[in-house]
Design a protein around this motif. Structure first.
Motif, PDB file in Angstrom:
ATOM      1  N   ALA A 171       0.831  -1.211   0.000  1.00 40.57           N
ATOM      2  CA  ALA A 171       0.000   0.000   0.000  1.00 40.57           C
ATOM      3  C   ALA A 171       0.864   1.258   0.000  1.00 40.57           C
ATOM      4  O   ALA A 171       0.570   2.226  -0.716  1.00 40.57           O
ATOM      5  N   LEU A 172       1.937   1.246   0.785  1.00 41.01           N
ATOM      6  CA  LEU A 172       2.837   2.399   0.822  1.00 41.01           C
ATOM      7  C   LEU A 172       3.491   2.623  -0.542  1.00 41.01           C
ATOM      8  O   LEU A 172       3.630   3.763  -0.999  1.00 41.01           O
ATOM      9  N   GLU A 173       3.892   1.548  -1.180  1.00 40.58           N
ATOM     10  CA  GLU A 173       4.502   1.663  -2.507  1.00 40.58           C
ATOM     11  C   GLU A 173       3.517   2.252  -3.506  1.00 40.58           C
ATOM     12  O   GLU A 173       3.887   3.067  -4.353  1.00 40.58           O
ATOM     13  N   ALA A 174       2.251   1.853  -3.419  1.00 38.45           N
ATOM     14  CA  ALA A 174       1.236   2.382  -4.326  1.00 38.45           C
ATOM     15  C   ALA A 174       1.038   3.882  -4.109  1.00 38.45           C
ATOM     16  O   ALA A 174       0.882   4.651  -5.065  1.00 38.45           O
ATOM     17  N   ILE A 175       1.060   4.306  -2.857  1.00 43.01           N
ATOM     18  CA  ILE A 175       0.854   5.722  -2.535  1.00 43.01           C
ATOM     19  C   ILE A 175       2.042   6.573  -2.978  1.00 43.01           C
ATOM     20  O   ILE A 175       1.875   7.670  -3.515  1.00 43.01           O
ATOM     21  N   LEU A 176       3.259   6.059  -2.772  1.00 41.51           N
ATOM     22  CA  LEU A 176       4.459   6.863  -3.005  1.00 41.51           C
ATOM     23  C   LEU A 176       5.060   6.692  -4.398  1.00 41.51           C
ATOM     24  O   LEU A 176       6.014   7.387  -4.742  1.00 41.51           O
ATOM     25  N   SER A 177       4.517   5.795  -5.190  1.00 39.68           N
ATOM     26  CA  SER A 177       5.083   5.554  -6.529  1.00 39.68           C
ATOM     27  C   SER A 177       5.030   6.808  -7.400  1.00 39.68           C
ATOM     28  O   SER A 177       5.872   6.997  -8.276  1.00 39.68           O
ATOM     29  N   ALA A 178       4.051   7.670  -7.148  1.00 38.93           N
ATOM     30  CA  ALA A 178       3.912   8.891  -7.944  1.00 38.93           C
ATOM     31  C   ALA A 178       5.086   9.850  -7.741  1.00 38.93           C
ATOM     32  O   ALA A 178       5.316  10.728  -8.580  1.00 38.93           O
ATOM     33  N   LEU A 179       5.836   9.706  -6.664  1.00 37.34           N
ATOM     34  CA  LEU A 179       6.987  10.580  -6.410  1.00 37.34           C
ATOM     35  C   LEU A 179       8.172  10.225  -7.301  1.00 37.34           C
ATOM     36  O   LEU A 179       9.125  10.996  -7.402  1.00 37.34           O
ATOM     37  N   ASP A 180       8.138   9.051  -7.927  1.00 36.65           N
ATOM     38  CA  ASP A 180       9.188   8.595  -8.842  1.00 36.65           C
ATOM     39  C   ASP A 180      10.555   8.566  -8.158  1.00 36.65           C
ATOM     40  O   ASP A 180      11.556   9.037  -8.704  1.00 36.65           O
ATOM     41  N   GLN A 181      10.597   8.034  -6.944  1.00 33.63           N
ATOM     42  CA  GLN A 181      11.849   7.861  -6.221  1.00 33.63           C
ATOM     43  C   GLN A 181      12.074   6.363  -5.989  1.00 33.63           C
ATOM     44  O   GLN A 181      11.235   5.535  -6.342  1.00 33.63           O
ATOM     45  N   THR A 182      13.195   6.001  -5.396  1.00 33.46           N
ATOM     46  CA  THR A 182      13.512   4.601  -5.153  1.00 33.46           C
ATOM     47  C   THR A 182      12.952   4.172  -3.802  1.00 33.46           C
ATOM     48  O   THR A 182      13.341   4.713  -2.762  1.00 33.46           O
ATOM     49  N   LEU A 183      12.037   3.213  -3.824  1.00 36.77           N
ATOM     50  CA  LEU A 183      11.401   2.731  -2.604  1.00 36.77           C
ATOM     51  C   LEU A 183      12.057   1.419  -2.176  1.00 36.77           C
ATOM     52  O   LEU A 183      12.138   0.476  -2.957  1.00 36.77           O
ATOM     53  N   VAL A 184      12.529   1.376  -0.929  1.00 39.85           N
ATOM     54  CA  VAL A 184      13.238   0.207  -0.408  1.00 39.85           C
ATOM     55  C   VAL A 184      12.421  -0.398   0.728  1.00 39.85           C
ATOM     56  O   VAL A 184      12.043   0.297   1.678  1.00 39.85           O
ATOM     57  N   ARG A 185      12.145  -1.681   0.638  1.00 41.97           N
ATOM     58  CA  ARG A 185      11.358  -2.383   1.649  1.00 41.97           C
ATOM     59  C   ARG A 185      12.237  -2.938   2.772  1.00 41.97           C
ATOM     60  O   ARG A 185      13.357  -3.362   2.535  1.00 41.97           O
ATOM     61  N   ALA A 186      11.659  -2.967   3.974  1.00 40.23           N
ATOM     62  CA  ALA A 186      12.264  -3.674   5.105  1.00 40.23           C
ATOM     63  C   ALA A 186      11.109  -4.238   5.927  1.00 40.23           C
ATOM     64  O   ALA A 186      10.190  -3.508   6.291  1.00 40.23           O
ATOM     65  N   SER A 187      11.157  -5.534   6.231  1.00 39.60           N
ATOM     66  CA  SER A 187      10.053  -6.181   6.932  1.00 39.60           C
ATOM     67  C   SER A 187      10.263  -6.266   8.442  1.00 39.60           C
ATOM     68  O   SER A 187       9.452  -6.855   9.146  1.00 39.60           O
ATOM     69  N   SER A 188      11.343  -5.679   8.936  1.00 38.62           N
ATOM     70  CA  SER A 188      11.616  -5.689  10.376  1.00 38.62           C
ATOM     71  C   SER A 188      12.584  -4.564  10.715  1.00 38.62           C
ATOM     72  O   SER A 188      13.224  -3.981   9.831  1.00 38.62           O
ATOM     73  N   GLY A 189      12.697  -4.276  12.011  1.00 39.46           N
ATOM     74  CA  GLY A 189      13.650  -3.266  12.440  1.00 39.46           C
ATOM     75  C   GLY A 189      15.071  -3.677  12.128  1.00 39.46           C
ATOM     76  O   GLY A 189      15.895  -2.861  11.708  1.00 39.46           O
ATOM     77  N   GLU A 190      15.382  -4.970  12.324  1.00 42.97           N
ATOM     78  CA  GLU A 190      16.727  -5.467  12.040  1.00 42.97           C
ATOM     79  C   GLU A 190      17.075  -5.297  10.561  1.00 42.97           C
ATOM     80  O   GLU A 190      18.192  -4.903  10.212  1.00 42.97           O
ATOM     81  N   GLU A 191      16.111  -5.606   9.693  1.00 47.24           N
ATOM     82  CA  GLU A 191      16.346  -5.475   8.258  1.00 47.24           C
ATOM     83  C   GLU A 191      16.541  -4.009   7.864  1.00 47.24           C
ATOM     84  O   GLU A 191      17.363  -3.692   6.995  1.00 47.24           O
ATOM     85  N   ALA A 192      15.807  -3.134   8.523  1.00 44.84           N
ATOM     86  CA  ALA A 192      15.952  -1.702   8.252  1.00 44.84           C
ATOM     87  C   ALA A 192      17.344  -1.211   8.632  1.00 44.84           C
ATOM     88  O   ALA A 192      17.979  -0.453   7.887  1.00 44.84           O
ATOM     89  N   LEU A 193      17.832  -1.636   9.784  1.00 47.97           N
ATOM     90  CA  LEU A 193      19.161  -1.217  10.235  1.00 47.97           C
ATOM     91  C   LEU A 193      20.250  -1.709   9.292  1.00 47.97           C
ATOM     92  O   LEU A 193      21.246  -1.014   9.058  1.00 47.97           O
ATOM     93  N   LYS A 194      20.068  -2.910   8.718  1.00 46.74           N
ATOM     94  CA  LYS A 194      21.037  -3.422   7.756  1.00 46.74           C
ATOM     95  C   LYS A 194      21.048  -2.572   6.492  1.00 46.74           C
ATOM     96  O   LYS A 194      22.112  -2.266   5.936  1.00 46.74           O
ATOM     97  N   ALA A 195      19.857  -2.179   6.014  1.00 41.66           N
ATOM     98  CA  ALA A 195      19.772  -1.346   4.820  1.00 41.66           C
ATOM     99  C   ALA A 195      20.446   0.001   5.043  1.00 41.66           C
ATOM    100  O   ALA A 195      21.081   0.562   4.141  1.00 41.66           O
ATOM    101  N   LEU A 196      20.342   0.520   6.263  1.00 34.67           N
ATOM    102  CA  LEU A 196      20.916   1.829   6.577  1.00 34.67           C
ATOM    103  C   LEU A 196      22.437   1.791   6.694  1.00 34.67           C
ATOM    104  O   LEU A 196      23.078   2.845   6.726  1.00 34.67           O
TER     105      LEU A 196
END
Length: 225
Positions: free
Chosen positions: A19-44
């Protein structure tokens, strides 16, 4: 080609990420998913992000704990965090979100247009900051080349200064327009504060360039980092 900004979406539910990707796709930026806090910290650890959309209620490391880790890291502490939550336990719960470092706190279900507008402000501020860093880096590299050239003699920097001044003027104009837009739309205090921080950096770079004008002496040491 203009580099796209990255937006980090953190939620343990795949349907919410979709749902977030659908809402923000109009901004034409790179959307990166993370399914947990740990996964988010790794991406950062490896990527730079313009803004983080962070779900509060997640198994294991929740949004508050994830935000605390983000704010403790020097590399990520200044990334804006927008908390998304499906629950509302009153002012204390909201205060905990802001205390954890959030710039905004949005309850689900949220207005897609409002969320997209808020994210777009932070994306635009991020792009302005990137341009500012590029200009400062270009100036430092050119100054080093002038002093340490093949001939061992200092080159005439007037042409370079004129070009950098023109580029900086364009960024200053865009930053001023953005600040006026924020004022007109009564934007969040955090967004206004971020825009003011950007303007202060631009002012520092302008002073550095002015100090390098002929007759003012060397000003390389005042170039902002």
């Amino acid at each position: 080609m203009v580099q796209k900004a990255k937006i980090l979406l953190v939620d343990d539910r795949p349907e919410n990420l979709l749902a977030l990707e659908a809402i923000l796709s109009a901004l034409d930026q790179t959307l990166v998913r993370a399914s947990s806090g740990e996964e988010a910290l790794k991406a950062l650890l490896t990527d730079d992000f313009a803004v983080i959309l962070l779900d509060v209620q997640m198994p294991g490391m929740d949004g508050f704990e994830t935000a605390a880790h983000i704010k403790r890291r020097e590399r990520t502490r200044d990334i804006p965090i927008i908390f998304l939550t499906a629950i509302n336990h009153g002012p204390h719960h909201t205060f905990r979100g802001y205390a954890a470092g959030a710039v905004d706190y949005i309850s689900k279900p949220f207005d897609p247009w409002v969320l997209r507008a808020k994210v777009s402000v932070f994306v635009e501020l991020y792009m302005k900051n990137c341009k500012l860093r590029e200009q400062a880096a270009l100036l430092r590299l050119q100054l080093e080349g002038d002093v340490n050239g093949d001939t061992g003699q200092e080159k005439e920097p007037a042409g370079l200064l004129a070009e950098l001044s023109a580029r900086l003027a364009a960024v200053e104009e865009q930053a001023e327009a953005l600040s006026k837009q924020l004022d007109d739309e009564s934007a969040d205090a955090a967004a206004v504060a971020t825009a003011a921080h950007l303007e202060r950096k631009l002012t520092g770079l302008r002073r550095a360039l002015d100090a390098l004008e002929p007759g003012t002496g060397s000003g390389a040491s005042v170039v902002p980092s």
